[in-house]
Design a protein around this motif. Structure first.
Motif, PDB file in Angstrom:
ATOM      1  N   UNK A  95       0.728  -1.112   0.087  1.00 12.41           N
ATOM      2  CA  UNK A  95       0.123   0.019  -0.001  1.00 12.41           C
ATOM      3  C   UNK A  95       0.810   1.088  -0.285  1.00 12.41           C
ATOM      4  N   UNK A  96       1.897   1.244   0.905  1.00 16.05           N
ATOM      5  CA  UNK A  96       2.746   2.594   0.901  1.00 16.05           C
ATOM      6  C   UNK A  96       3.440   2.618  -0.413  1.00 16.05           C
ATOM      7  N   UNK A  97       4.020   1.569  -1.151  1.00 13.22           N
ATOM      8  CA  UNK A  97       4.564   1.755  -2.706  1.00 13.22           C
ATOM      9  C   UNK A  97       3.654   2.365  -3.357  1.00 13.22           C
ATOM     10  N   UNK A  98       2.156   1.771  -3.630  1.00 14.20           N
ATOM     11  CA  UNK A  98       1.193   2.182  -4.311  1.00 14.20           C
ATOM     12  C   UNK A  98       0.909   3.765  -4.122  1.00 14.20           C
ATOM     13  N   UNK A  99       0.856   3.877  -2.936  1.00 13.98           N
ATOM     14  CA  UNK A  99       0.538   5.443  -2.458  1.00 13.98           C
ATOM     15  C   UNK A  99       1.787   6.441  -2.968  1.00 13.98           C
ATOM     16  N   UNK A 100       2.751   6.003  -3.076  1.00 13.52           N
ATOM     17  CA  UNK A 100       4.121   6.989  -3.334  1.00 13.52           C
ATOM     18  C   UNK A 100       3.741   7.162  -4.814  1.00 13.52           C
ATOM     19  N   UNK A 104       2.447  10.565  -7.586  1.00 15.72           N
ATOM     20  CA  UNK A 104       3.047  10.756  -8.845  1.00 15.72           C
ATOM     21  C   UNK A 104       2.290  10.535 -10.067  1.00 15.72           C
ATOM     22  N   UNK A 105       1.100  10.004  -9.789  1.00 21.12           N
ATOM     23  CA  UNK A 105       0.145   9.658 -10.672  1.00 21.12           C
ATOM     24  C   UNK A 105       0.546   8.733 -11.969  1.00 21.12           C
ATOM     25  N   UNK A 110       2.178  -4.224 -12.933  1.00 22.01           N
ATOM     26  CA  UNK A 110       1.621  -4.888 -13.988  1.00 22.01           C
ATOM     27  C   UNK A 110       0.064  -5.186 -13.949  1.00 22.01           C
ATOM     28  N   UNK A 111      -0.167  -5.880 -12.690  1.00 27.16           N
ATOM     29  CA  UNK A 111      -1.326  -6.428 -12.330  1.00 27.16           C
ATOM     30  C   UNK A 111      -2.530  -5.584 -11.452  1.00 27.16           C
ATOM     31  N   UNK A 112      -1.952  -4.781 -10.612  1.00 33.49           N
ATOM     32  CA  UNK A 112      -2.926  -3.771  -9.978  1.00 33.49           C
ATOM     33  C   UNK A 112      -2.213  -2.298  -9.921  1.00 33.49           C
ATOM     34  N   UNK A 113      -2.155  -1.656 -11.104  1.00 29.72           N
ATOM     35  CA  UNK A 113      -1.490  -0.490 -11.379  1.00 29.72           C
ATOM     36  C   UNK A 113      -2.112   0.792 -10.603  1.00 29.72           C
ATOM     37  N   UNK A 114      -3.176   0.602 -10.432  1.00 26.66           N
ATOM     38  CA  UNK A 114      -3.909   1.819  -9.799  1.00 26.66           C
ATOM     39  C   UNK A 114      -4.901   1.305  -8.478  1.00 26.66           C
ATOM     40  N   UNK A 115      -4.020   0.698  -7.554  1.00 24.75           N
ATOM     41  CA  UNK A 115      -4.460  -0.201  -6.345  1.00 24.75           C
ATOM     42  C   UNK A 115      -5.462   0.700  -5.539  1.00 24.75           C
ATOM     43  N   UNK A 170      -9.664  -3.798 -11.953  1.00 20.48           N
ATOM     44  CA  UNK A 170      -8.643  -3.581 -10.568  1.00 20.48           C
ATOM     45  C   UNK A 170      -7.653  -4.450 -10.715  1.00 20.48           C
ATOM     46  N   UNK A 171      -7.894  -5.664 -11.505  1.00 20.10           N
ATOM     47  CA  UNK A 171      -6.850  -6.588 -11.769  1.00 20.10           C
ATOM     48  C   UNK A 171      -6.474  -6.509 -13.167  1.00 20.10           C
ATOM     49  N   UNK A 172      -5.523  -6.319 -13.808  1.00 19.59           N
ATOM     50  CA  UNK A 172      -5.276  -6.400 -15.257  1.00 19.59           C
ATOM     51  C   UNK A 172      -3.677  -6.932 -15.602  1.00 19.59           C
TER      52      UNK A 172
END
Length: 325
Positions: A95-100, A104-105, A110-115, A170-172
């Motif tokens: 979650x922290x990686x996805x948040x950072x 940065x938009x 690859x599978x959950x790019x916009x978690x 959500x999963x791609x």
């Protein structure tokens, strides 16, 4: 340059369609994003292309302006999504990686790019299209742009016919993320050419009400009578008609349409994590819609208060969405 209030009305309607789609789960609402891409191409050409082509505005400054315009609501959306993610017990490191990356938009994998905020996917692809516009498209002639549009449209049609209509869920997969590029560019390039050829003057006068009902009517048609490749007529026929309808004079409703247009981007940026929060709280569909609208209105009013009464910039009609994009 005068404000096109009809486009404001269409932006607001499109954002509401996205909200209702995510609450009630009907088909075709995701095509709203293609209209946002097209609207972005039109507005960016109308507002910036002369300066981009003439060297008065560098691609880097243009992209910096786009980031400033889009960042705050998207940061609010990904922050709310991060809070919901943690409340659901999601892994802290992921979650922290996805948040950072979300701040940065950019995609987070690859599978959950916009978690943390699924709506952010269209903003990323709109920024890619903006970058292409600033670096290349603004200096291309119409014949070359039509050729590029033909290539992108052919890739979109082939992908839809042979694989699936490329959209981010959500999963791609990385393959789908790459296939979304010609999808985004197809609509964006149509928007560029629409302004270059029409200059706010549609070939045939189309009333705004026709554009406003086109997307909901098409979604209803697809829901009750789906047909093969149903996404493509919207992109190549319905969305351009909608765009042309937004060029009609707004009349007495101009202030209402402007308000709705200003609401559209906060609503788009914040509605997905708000819906997730509503599900956690056990709210029904009606309460969820009301909460999403209240959050977006609150954000819009807070932004207006923070901005004070500074004069509007020439970027007043940018998406998000377009729309967003």
């Amino acid at each position: 340059m005068h404000r096109l209030h009809g486009l404001d009305a269409l932006r607001g309607m499109a954002a509401l369609v996205v909200l209702f789609m995510h609450v009630f789960g009907f088909a075709a609402g995701h095509l709203t994003v293609d209209f946002f891409f097209m609207l972005s191409g039109y507005v960016m050409t109308r507002t910036y292309e002369e300066r981009l082509a003439g060297g008065g505005l560098s691609p880097l400054r243009f992209l910096a302006a786009r980031y400033r315009r889009l960042w705050a609501p998207m940061a609010g959306g990904v922050t709310l999504g991060f809070i919901v993610y943690l409340a659901r017990g999601g892994p802290l490191v992921d979650g922290t990686i996805a948040y950072g990356l979300g701040l940065m938009m950019v995609p987070a994998g690859a599978t959950t790019p916009f978690l943390l905020n699924l709506a952010a996917w269209s903003i990323f692809y709109e920024l890619l299209a903006n970058a292409g516009h600033a670096a290349v498209f603004a200096r291309m002639g119409n014949r070359a742009l039509f050729g590029l549009l033909g290539i992108c449209a052919s890739m979109l049609v082939a992908a839809t016919a042979l694989v699936e209509f490329p959209r981010i869920l959500a999963v791609t997969s990385l393959e789908i993320q790459l296939l979304v590029i010609p999808r985004a560019l197809t609509s964006y390039l149509i928007g560029i050419l629409a302004f270059r050829l029409l200059r706010d003057r549609p070939v045939l006068p189309i009333p705004l009400w026709a554009g406003l009902i086109a997307l909901p009517a098409y979604a209803a048609l697809v829901a009750f009578a789906p047909f093969p490749l149903w996404q493509l007529p919207f992109i190549f026929a319905i969305a351009p008609v909608m765009l042309a309808s937004g060029l009609a004079p707004a009349g007495a409703s101009a202030r209402l349409w402007e308000w709705l247009g200003n609401l559209s981007f906060p609503l788009y940026a914040l509605h997905v994590p708000t819906i997730q929060f509503s599900a956690m709280a056990g709210l029904n569909a009606q309460a969820t819609i009301c909460l999403c609208l209240l959050v977006a209105i609150g954000w819009m009013l807070a932004e207006r208060r923070l901005a004070g009464h500074r004069p509007r910039t020439s970027d007043a009609l940018t998406i998000r969405y377009s729309t967003a994009r």
